[in-house]
Scaffold this motif. Structure first.
Motif, short mmCIF file in Angstrom:
data_model
loop_
_atom_site.label_atom_id
_atom_site.label_comp_id
_atom_site.label_asym_id
_atom_site.label_seq_id
_atom_site.Cartn_x
_atom_site.Cartn_y
_atom_site.Cartn_z
N THR A 264 -7.27 2.87 -0.98
CA THR A 264 -7.63 2.57 0.40
C THR A 264 -8.99 1.91 0.52
N GLY A 265 -9.72 1.81 -0.57
CA GLY A 265 -11.01 1.14 -0.52
C GLY A 265 -12.01 1.81 0.39
N GLY A 266 -11.96 3.12 0.49
CA GLY A 266 -12.93 3.84 1.28
C GLY A 266 -12.54 4.04 2.73
N MET A 267 -11.36 3.53 3.15
CA MET A 267 -10.91 3.80 4.51
C MET A 267 -10.77 5.31 4.64
N ASN A 268 -11.15 5.84 5.73
CA ASN A 268 -11.15 7.29 5.93
C ASN A 268 -9.78 7.76 6.40
N LEU A 269 -8.79 7.72 5.50
CA LEU A 269 -7.43 8.12 5.86
C LEU A 269 -7.25 9.61 5.58
N GLN B 53 -1.27 17.48 -6.90
CA GLN B 53 -0.96 17.63 -5.48
C GLN B 53 -1.36 19.00 -4.96
N GLY B 54 -1.86 19.86 -5.86
CA GLY B 54 -2.31 21.18 -5.45
C GLY B 54 -1.28 22.28 -5.57
N ASP B 55 -0.11 21.97 -6.12
CA ASP B 55 0.93 22.99 -6.29
C ASP B 55 0.58 23.89 -7.48
N LEU B 56 0.58 25.19 -7.27
CA LEU B 56 0.26 26.15 -8.32
C LEU B 56 1.36 26.13 -9.38
N LYS C 269 -10.29 21.18 -7.22
CA LYS C 269 -10.27 20.08 -8.19
C LYS C 269 -9.09 19.14 -7.94
N ALA C 270 -7.94 19.69 -7.59
CA ALA C 270 -6.77 18.86 -7.30
C ALA C 270 -7.03 18.00 -6.06
N LYS C 271 -7.67 18.57 -5.07
CA LYS C 271 -7.98 17.81 -3.85
C LYS C 271 -8.95 16.67 -4.17
N GLU C 272 -9.95 16.95 -4.99
CA GLU C 272 -10.90 15.91 -5.39
C GLU C 272 -10.20 14.80 -6.16
N LEU C 273 -9.28 15.18 -7.05
CA LEU C 273 -8.53 14.21 -7.83
C LEU C 273 -7.69 13.33 -6.90
N MET C 274 -7.02 13.94 -5.94
CA MET C 274 -6.20 13.19 -5.00
C MET C 274 -7.06 12.23 -4.18
N GLN C 275 -8.18 12.71 -3.68
CA GLN C 275 -9.06 11.87 -2.88
C GLN C 275 -9.60 10.70 -3.70
N SER C 276 -9.90 10.95 -4.95
CA SER C 276 -10.39 9.90 -5.84
C SER C 276 -9.32 8.83 -6.03
N ARG C 277 -8.10 9.25 -6.32
CA ARG C 277 -7.01 8.30 -6.56
C ARG C 277 -6.67 7.52 -5.29
N MET C 278 -6.59 8.22 -4.18
CA MET C 278 -6.27 7.55 -2.92
C MET C 278 -7.42 6.64 -2.49
N GLY C 279 -8.66 7.06 -2.77
CA GLY C 279 -9.82 6.26 -2.41
C GLY C 279 -9.82 4.91 -3.10
N MET D 93 0.84 -1.20 0.00
CA MET D 93 0.00 0.00 0.00
C MET D 93 0.87 1.25 0.00
N GLN D 94 1.96 1.23 0.77
CA GLN D 94 2.86 2.38 0.81
C GLN D 94 3.49 2.62 -0.57
N GLN D 95 3.89 1.56 -1.24
CA GLN D 95 4.47 1.69 -2.58
C GLN D 95 3.44 2.26 -3.56
N GLU D 96 2.20 1.78 -3.47
CA GLU D 96 1.14 2.28 -4.33
C GLU D 96 0.86 3.76 -4.05
N MET D 97 0.87 4.15 -2.78
CA MET D 97 0.64 5.55 -2.42
C MET D 97 1.74 6.44 -2.99
N GLN D 98 2.98 5.97 -2.93
CA GLN D 98 4.09 6.75 -3.49
C GLN D 98 3.93 6.89 -5.00
N LYS D 99 3.49 5.83 -5.66
CA LYS D 99 3.27 5.89 -7.11
C LYS D 99 2.14 6.87 -7.44
#
Length: 108
Positions: free
Chosen positions: A101-106, A53-56, A88-98, A21-27
């Motif tokens: 994590t399978g819906g875990m509230n991390l 990642q939200g960087d301008l 939009k970047a935050k939504e994209l990140m949450q979608s990818r991480m979701g 999971m850590q490797q996938e998160m880094q990817k």
């Protein structure tokens, strides 16, 4: 306290899953750094671009919105565009991480 048997096997399996999971998160984080998301304001007169990642990354301003006597309007448009792009970047990140994590509230 006894160790061995299925308890050690379960622990080993959990450690391997956590490492995977850590490797996938880094990817995912690396992929997000290469994604671009735009936010606009004023009917497209101001566009802000951020990475996943939200960087301008940049701001584009249409020449017709540049009026020295209305700097406050331009400032508001830039702020609105940056906020939309960041959202939009935050939504994209949450979608990818979701997906990972399978819906875990991390807290990402």
């Amino acid at each position: 306290m006894k160790f061995g048997g299925s308890n050690m096997g379960n622990m080993s399996s959990m450690i391997k899953q956590a490492q995977k999971m850590q490797q996938e998160m880094q990817k995912i984080q690396a992929d997000l750094a290469n994604e671009k998301v735009e936010g606009t304001a004023g009917g497209g007169m101001v566009t802000a671009t951020v990475n996943g990642q939200g960087d301008l990354l940049g701001v584009k301003i249409s020449p017709e919105v540049v009026n020295p006597s209305e700097v406050d309007v331009l400032e508001d448009l830039v702020l609105a565009a940056v906020r939309e792009a960041s959202r939009k970047a935050k939504e994209l990140m949450q979608s990818r991480m979701g997906r990972l994590t399978g819906g875990m509230n991390l807290p990402f």
